[in-house]
Design a protein around this motif. Structure first.
Motif, PDB file in Angstrom:
ATOM      1  N   GLY A  28       0.858  -1.188   0.000  1.00 35.42           N
ATOM      2  CA  GLY A  28       0.000   0.000   0.000  1.00 35.42           C
ATOM      3  C   GLY A  28       0.890   1.232   0.000  1.00 35.42           C
ATOM      4  N   ARG A  29       0.272   2.398   0.159  1.00 34.42           N
ATOM      5  CA  ARG A  29       1.074   3.623   0.130  1.00 34.42           C
ATOM      6  C   ARG A  29       0.535   4.645   1.125  1.00 34.42           C
ATOM      7  N   ILE A  30       1.419   5.565   1.489  1.00 40.41           N
ATOM      8  CA  ILE A  30       0.965   6.780   2.149  1.00 40.41           C
ATOM      9  C   ILE A  30       1.155   7.909   1.153  1.00 40.41           C
ATOM     10  N   ILE A  33       1.722  14.623   0.746  1.00 39.79           N
ATOM     11  CA  ILE A  33       0.916  15.775   0.307  1.00 39.79           C
ATOM     12  C   ILE A  33       0.742  15.678  -1.211  1.00 39.79           C
ATOM     13  N   GLY A  34      -0.260  16.430  -1.735  1.00 41.58           N
ATOM     14  CA  GLY A  34      -0.563  16.377  -3.165  1.00 41.58           C
ATOM     15  C   GLY A  34      -1.731  15.423  -3.338  1.00 41.58           C
ATOM     16  N   GLU A  35      -2.905  15.870  -2.882  1.00 45.93           N
ATOM     17  CA  GLU A  35      -4.078  15.006  -2.931  1.00 45.93           C
ATOM     18  C   GLU A  35      -5.024  15.507  -4.025  1.00 45.93           C
ATOM     19  N   HIS A  36      -5.551  14.582  -4.796  1.00 45.52           N
ATOM     20  CA  HIS A  36      -6.447  14.904  -5.921  1.00 45.52           C
ATOM     21  C   HIS A  36      -5.746  15.763  -6.975  1.00 45.52           C
ATOM     22  N   THR A  37      -4.445  15.679  -7.016  1.00 48.83           N
ATOM     23  CA  THR A  37      -3.687  16.372  -8.064  1.00 48.83           C
ATOM     24  C   THR A  37      -3.276  15.401  -9.175  1.00 48.83           C
ATOM     25  N   ASP A  38      -3.283  14.088  -8.878  1.00 50.22           N
ATOM     26  CA  ASP A  38      -2.713  13.152  -9.863  1.00 50.22           C
ATOM     27  C   ASP A  38      -3.496  13.125 -11.168  1.00 50.22           C
ATOM     28  N   TYR A  39      -4.843  13.128 -11.071  1.00 50.84           N
ATOM     29  CA  TYR A  39      -5.623  13.091 -12.318  1.00 50.84           C
ATOM     30  C   TYR A  39      -5.739  14.479 -12.959  1.00 50.84           C
ATOM     31  N   ASN A  40      -5.034  15.443 -12.385  1.00 56.91           N
ATOM     32  CA  ASN A  40      -4.906  16.766 -13.005  1.00 56.91           C
ATOM     33  C   ASN A  40      -3.501  16.961 -13.562  1.00 56.91           C
ATOM     34  N   ASN A 168     -12.509   6.454 -11.656  1.00 62.91           N
ATOM     35  CA  ASN A 168     -11.609   7.068 -12.648  1.00 62.91           C
ATOM     36  C   ASN A 168     -10.370   7.643 -11.960  1.00 62.91           C
ATOM     37  N   CYS A 169      -9.641   6.767 -11.298  1.00 66.30           N
ATOM     38  CA  CYS A 169      -8.526   7.199 -10.444  1.00 66.30           C
ATOM     39  C   CYS A 169      -7.364   7.731 -11.270  1.00 66.30           C
ATOM     40  N   GLY A 170      -6.476   8.453 -10.599  1.00 72.88           N
ATOM     41  CA  GLY A 170      -5.215   8.885 -11.198  1.00 72.88           C
ATOM     42  C   GLY A 170      -4.205   7.742 -11.125  1.00 72.88           C
ATOM     43  N   ILE A 171      -2.921   8.099 -11.205  1.00 74.11           N
ATOM     44  CA  ILE A 171      -1.886   7.061 -11.287  1.00 74.11           C
ATOM     45  C   ILE A 171      -1.054   6.961 -10.006  1.00 74.11           C
ATOM     46  N   MET A 172      -1.341   7.841  -9.019  1.00 72.76           N
ATOM     47  CA  MET A 172      -0.482   7.880  -7.822  1.00 72.76           C
ATOM     48  C   MET A 172      -0.368   6.536  -7.118  1.00 72.76           C
ATOM     49  N   ASP A 173      -1.504   5.891  -6.853  1.00 75.81           N
ATOM     50  CA  ASP A 173      -1.476   4.705  -5.994  1.00 75.81           C
ATOM     51  C   ASP A 173      -0.720   3.565  -6.667  1.00 75.81           C
ATOM     52  N   GLN A 174      -1.036   3.349  -7.929  1.00 80.87           N
ATOM     53  CA  GLN A 174      -0.390   2.257  -8.668  1.00 80.87           C
ATOM     54  C   GLN A 174       1.108   2.541  -8.802  1.00 80.87           C
ATOM     55  N   SER A 217     -15.732   4.749   0.192  1.00 81.15           N
ATOM     56  CA  SER A 217     -15.921   4.021  -1.042  1.00 81.15           C
ATOM     57  C   SER A 217     -15.786   5.017  -2.164  1.00 81.15           C
ATOM     58  N   LEU A 218     -14.713   4.879  -2.935  1.00 79.52           N
ATOM     59  CA  LEU A 218     -14.529   5.833  -4.030  1.00 79.52           C
ATOM     60  C   LEU A 218     -15.410   5.473  -5.210  1.00 79.52           C
ATOM     61  N   ALA A 219     -15.969   4.257  -5.163  1.00 81.58           N
ATOM     62  CA  ALA A 219     -16.785   3.846  -6.299  1.00 81.58           C
ATOM     63  C   ALA A 219     -18.080   4.649  -6.359  1.00 81.58           C
ATOM     64  N   ALA A 222     -18.855  10.492  -5.965  1.00 82.28           N
ATOM     65  CA  ALA A 222     -18.187  11.732  -5.538  1.00 82.28           C
ATOM     66  C   ALA A 222     -16.797  11.904  -6.148  1.00 82.28           C
ATOM     67  N   TYR A 223     -16.027  10.820  -6.189  1.00 81.07           N
ATOM     68  CA  TYR A 223     -14.667  10.915  -6.733  1.00 81.07           C
ATOM     69  C   TYR A 223     -14.729  11.264  -8.223  1.00 81.07           C
ATOM     70  N   ASN A 224     -15.536  10.496  -8.954  1.00 79.41           N
ATOM     71  CA  ASN A 224     -15.622  10.734 -10.403  1.00 79.41           C
ATOM     72  C   ASN A 224     -16.182  12.117 -10.713  1.00 79.41           C
ATOM     73  N   GLY A 332      -5.406  10.342   0.961  1.00 79.60           N
ATOM     74  CA  GLY A 332      -6.057   9.519  -0.057  1.00 79.60           C
ATOM     75  C   GLY A 332      -7.300  10.200  -0.607  1.00 79.60           C
ATOM     76  N   GLY A 333      -8.189   9.404  -1.146  1.00 81.33           N
ATOM     77  CA  GLY A 333      -9.373   9.928  -1.822  1.00 81.33           C
ATOM     78  C   GLY A 333     -10.301  10.702  -0.897  1.00 81.33           C
ATOM     79  N   GLY A 334     -10.376  10.300   0.368  1.00 80.10           N
ATOM     80  CA  GLY A 334     -11.191  11.029   1.344  1.00 80.10           C
ATOM     81  C   GLY A 334     -12.453  10.302   1.750  1.00 80.10           C
TER      82      GLY A 334
HETATM   83  C1  GLA Z   1      -7.357   7.817  -4.626  1.00 81.01           C
HETATM   84  C2  GLA Z   1      -7.013   7.599  -6.094  1.00 81.01           C
HETATM   85  C3  GLA Z   1      -5.724   8.330  -6.455  1.00 81.01           C
HETATM   86  C4  GLA Z   1      -5.750   9.795  -6.019  1.00 81.01           C
HETATM   87  C5  GLA Z   1      -6.215   9.905  -4.569  1.00 81.01           C
HETATM   88  C6  GLA Z   1      -6.412  11.334  -4.165  1.00 81.01           C
HETATM   89  O1  GLA Z   1      -6.416   7.216  -3.795  1.00 81.01           O
HETATM   90  O2  GLA Z   1      -6.867   6.236  -6.372  1.00 81.01           O
HETATM   91  O3  GLA Z   1      -5.488   8.229  -7.848  1.00 81.01           O
HETATM   92  O4  GLA Z   1      -6.559  10.541  -6.868  1.00 81.01           O
HETATM   93  O5  GLA Z   1      -7.423   9.199  -4.339  1.00 81.01           O
HETATM   94  O6  GLA Z   1      -5.213  12.017  -4.171  1.00 81.01           O
END
Ligand code: GLA
Length: 382
Positions: A28-30, A33-40, A168-174, A217-219, A222-224, A332-334
């Motif tokens: 997993g990851r921590i 800082i930089g939240e909700h910036t990845d898909y931007n 529709n997540c960004g790429i940070m977590d992966q 639940s990001l599904a 709200a996230y999308n 994370g997503g919140g």
């Molecule tokens: C989730 C998503 C990430 C990122 C965070 C918010 O973890 O999977 O891509 O958008 O939320 O920073």
């Protein structure tokens, strides 16, 4: 790494399938800082942790793939022909998604078996989902010598989440899970997918995670929705992504969007700048400055981007009242999951002991502390 879990997963695999598997650990990851910036297309500052998913994988001698989710005690069997998304598939969707995205690349897979289990709770904002996706794609890549690069693998994991889980997540977590480095946080440019590693050395401070035990639940939409708002504002600004926007540029189109959308886009622009400022603070060993940025990040996530919840806000308020904590925010997503706290070394227990009963009284549930070590990304366990 959790050797008990590794042994357990291996033993179960051998009992079930009578053959020795490959073993994969995917963390997993921590995110500092930089939240909700990845898909931007912006900057994030994550690190892989020593908790995650252990997966055992080997070829199957039947026509079906068989997957055993140890934590749920559930088995799922499927054929590799004509894979389709499931509605409410839960953990199955991550597996099917990865398999389908590999097949979409024209790669022909043969049946395989997997047993997996983890030591991070789902919905805690620690990316157990990316850890699972990466363990599967990494395992299949090894098993069938697919020759995929790590970068190709993380995009497969991300597409699985888009197309099979519906987030529709960004790429940070992966990215963080796959490319993590021991004791290093990665300042990742989500446009170029290039990262600068920063040695994590908080000197007189340490990191403490506190789980609200509110499962996000990001599904849900709200996230999308947030992502759609960002893309809409970017197109009004005539830029590729909000990473290219400025506060002045936003002001100029303020009357064309709602106040809520303006605040959300403003948050992204500011958070992106905070992520860069945080890396400078880290390089200068200015932990107080880093902490201030972290508190500001939470403030924006709570009031502008509106992805926090009462439980997270409560924990951050208590952190603000404590002299030992220099920074705290939701991670994370919140909508639940953990707060990340930068706290004076050796003071974590005392802070948690103060917080836990107050949290219990206020919400009638427990919060849980986590200490994590910053560790290496997805790899074979030898
Ligand atoms: C989730 C998503 C990430 C990122 C965070 C918010 O973890 O999977 O891509 O958008 O939320 O920073």
């Amino acid at each position: 790494m959790n050797t008990d879990l590794i042994n357990e997963i291996k033993t179960i695999f051998i009992e079930k399938f009578k053959t020795a598997p490959f073993l994969i650990f995917s963390p997993g990851r921590i995110n500092i800082i930089g939240e909700h910036t990845d898909y931007n297309d912006g900057f994030v500052f994550p690190a892989a942790i020593d908790k995650g998913i252990v997966a055992a994988i080997q070829k199957s001698n039947s026509d079906l793939c068989s997957i055993f989710a140890f934590d749920k005690n559930e088995t799922y069997k499927f054929s590799l022909e004509n894979i389709q998304p499931l509605s409410n598939g839960g953990w199955r969707s991550y597996i099917l998604g990865v398999v389908s995205e590999i097949q979409k690349k024209g790669i022909n897979l043969e049946p395989f078996n997997i047993v997996f289990g983890g030591d991070i709770p789902g919905g805690a904002g620690l990316s157990s989902s990316a850890a699972l996706e990466n363990s599967v794609v990494f395992g299949l890549n090894e098993l069938f010598n697919l020759g995929l690069t790590k970068t190709e693998m993380i995009f497969i994991s991300q597409k699985a989440e888009h197309n099979y889980v519906g987030v529709n997540c960004g790429i940070m977590d992966q990215y963080a899970s796959m490319f993590g480095q021991e004791n290093k946080a990665l300042l990742l440019d989500c446009r170029t997918i290039e990262a600068i590693p920063f040695e994590i050395d908080f000197k007189d401070y340490e990191l403490l995670l506190i789980n609200t035990n509110v499962k996000h639940s990001l599904a849900d939409s709200a996230y999308n929705n947030r992502r759609a708002v960002c893309e809409n504002v970017a197109s009004l600004l005539n830029v590729k992504a909000l990473r290219d926007a400025t506060e002045e540029g936003l002001l100029a189109i303020k009357d064309q969007i709602s106040e809520e959308d303006y605040q959300k886009a403003l948050f992204v622009v500011q958070e992106n700048n905070r992520a860069l400022a945080a890396s400078e603070a880290m390089a200068a060993n200015d932990i107080e400055k880093l902490g201030e940025l972290v508190f500001n990040s939470h403030n924006g996530l709570q009031h502008q981007y509106k992805v926090s919840c009462d439980e997270l806000d409560f924990l951050v308020e208590l952190a603000k009242d404590c002299d030992d904590v220099v920074g705290s925010r939701m991670m994370g997503g919140g909508f639940g999951g953990c707060t990340i706290n930068i706290i004076k070394r050796g003071k974590s227990d005392a802070f948690f002991e103060k917080v836990a009963p107050l949290y219990k009284t206020r919400f009638n549930k427990e919060c849980t502390p986590y200490s994590v070590n910053i560790s290496e990304g997805t790899h074979i366990i030898s």
